[in-house]
Design an enzyme around this catalytic site. Structure first.
Site, PDB file in Angstrom:
ATOM      1  CG  HIS A  79      -2.016   1.057   1.039  1.00  0.00           C
ATOM      2  ND1 HIS A  79      -1.782   2.384   1.344  1.00  0.00           N
ATOM      3  CD2 HIS A  79      -3.287   0.992   0.566  1.00  0.00           C
ATOM      4  CE1 HIS A  79      -2.878   3.083   1.067  1.00  0.00           C
ATOM      5  NE2 HIS A  79      -3.792   2.267   0.596  1.00  0.00           N
ATOM      6  CG  HIS A  83      -5.172   0.201  -3.417  1.00  0.00           C
ATOM      7  ND1 HIS A  83      -5.124   1.422  -4.046  1.00  0.00           N
ATOM      8  CD2 HIS A  83      -5.393   0.471  -2.108  1.00  0.00           C
ATOM      9  CE1 HIS A  83      -5.296   2.377  -3.157  1.00  0.00           C
ATOM     10  NE2 HIS A  83      -5.473   1.829  -1.972  1.00  0.00           N
TER      11      HIS A  83
HETATM   12 CO    CO Z   1      -5.591   2.871  -0.229  1.00  0.00          CO
END
Ligand code: CO
Length: 295
Positions: free
Chosen positions: A181, A243
């Site tokens: 991330h 994502h």
């Molecule tokens: Co994020």
């Protein structure tokens, strides 16, 4: 903004708990001793993606199997995700609300387990919440477990878990790119540290991040330097959510798949979060065991 919201909800919880505590102190003066009641609170950022549920279900199942006598509760730290889920009729509590409820249900010892990958912003926000409950009293013990990648011992386990779970049909010279991330928090350094340690064992495994350092451009130049022609893309996040689907494997021009393909690297995305693999889940479970050993 996020900080002040947390502060508000902590203050709200403190107010709620004060009422509970007043009645508890009254009991205490009458010499009542509360029975020991242990619980586990699993705390994730959360996801509203259907594909993410496999990861959460897997952690839930494995935690319950490892601690069959301890009730397991869940909380999500993201209020956006909680609101989105609430509209679908799925109610998930914020960690401070979950803890207040557990207190009201008579739990005396709670292991709060962070299901984050690194000790970044969300983990530290959670620390503040657990710290506030410690300050208030009410639980005999409420202890927060480390996220997946915390100590050097964890790092070794993470490296092993990655090596064990890379695609079996990967040929020599083919790469694996992990998408972490990333965070503005100092803990972002863990991603580059992981890449260093994993490359000592397999120089064709790369670790990048969506929102931190190293970014995809850094990873791309390293891969071109190593003359990589094909890469498997895998999320290095507990879930294969937004994502993974869009920033990693999407068809948009700025997805990792598009950027690497344009650079002449054939990409094969694997949409599986780390929490779908036993080896990663075991690291979180080990952390719960350490907490419970302190009860
Ligand atoms: Co994020």
């Amino acid at each position: 903004m996020k900080g002040s919201m947390i502060k508000k909800s902590v203050i709200f919880t403190i107010a709620m708990l004060s009422l509970l505590l007043i009645s508890n102190f009254a009991n205490a003066t009458h010499g009542e001793k509360r029975e020991v009641k242990k619980g586990i609170l699993l705390v994730a950022f959360g996801s509203s993606e259907e594909s993410a549920q496999i990861s959460f279900d897997n952690i839930d199942k494995k935690t319950k199997a490892a601690f069959p006598d301890v009730p397991v509760y869940w909380a999500y730290t993201s209020h956006i995700i909680r609101n989105k889920l609430a509209k679908q009729g799925k109610i998930l509590d914020a960690p401070e609300v979950a803890l207040a409820k557990m207190r009201a249900e008579g739990f005396t010892h709670v292991a709060v387990q962070s299901l984050h990958t690194i000790a970044g912003e969300e983990y530290h926000d959670l620390r503040k919440i657990v710290g506030a409950f410690n300050q208030m009293g009410g639980f005999e013990k409420v202890i927060l477990g480390y996220p997946m990648m915390s100590t050097q011992e964890d790092m070794v386990k993470v490296v092993d878990a990655i090596l064990k779970n890379t695609p079996k049909d990967r040929k020599t010279g083919e790469a694996v790119v992990l998408m972490g991330h990333g965070t503005p928090h100092p803990a972002n350094a863990f991603y580059a540290a992981l890449m260093f340690q994993i490359q000592l064992k397999d120089p064709n495994i790369f670790v990048g991040t969506v929102e931190g350092y190293p970014g995809i451009e850094d990873i791309k130049s390293l891969m071109l330097k190593s003359k990589i022609k094909k890469a498997y893309l895998m999320p290095f996040m507990s879930v294969a959510g937004d994502h993974a689907k869009n920033d990693m494997a999407g068809d948009e021009e700025d997805s990792w798949k598009s950027i690497l393909t344009k650079a002449g690297i054939k990409c094969e995305p694997i949409l599986k979060g780390t929490a779908e693999f036993e080896d990663f889940v075991n690291i979180w479970i080990e952390h719960i065991k350490i907490v419970i050993a302190h009860f």
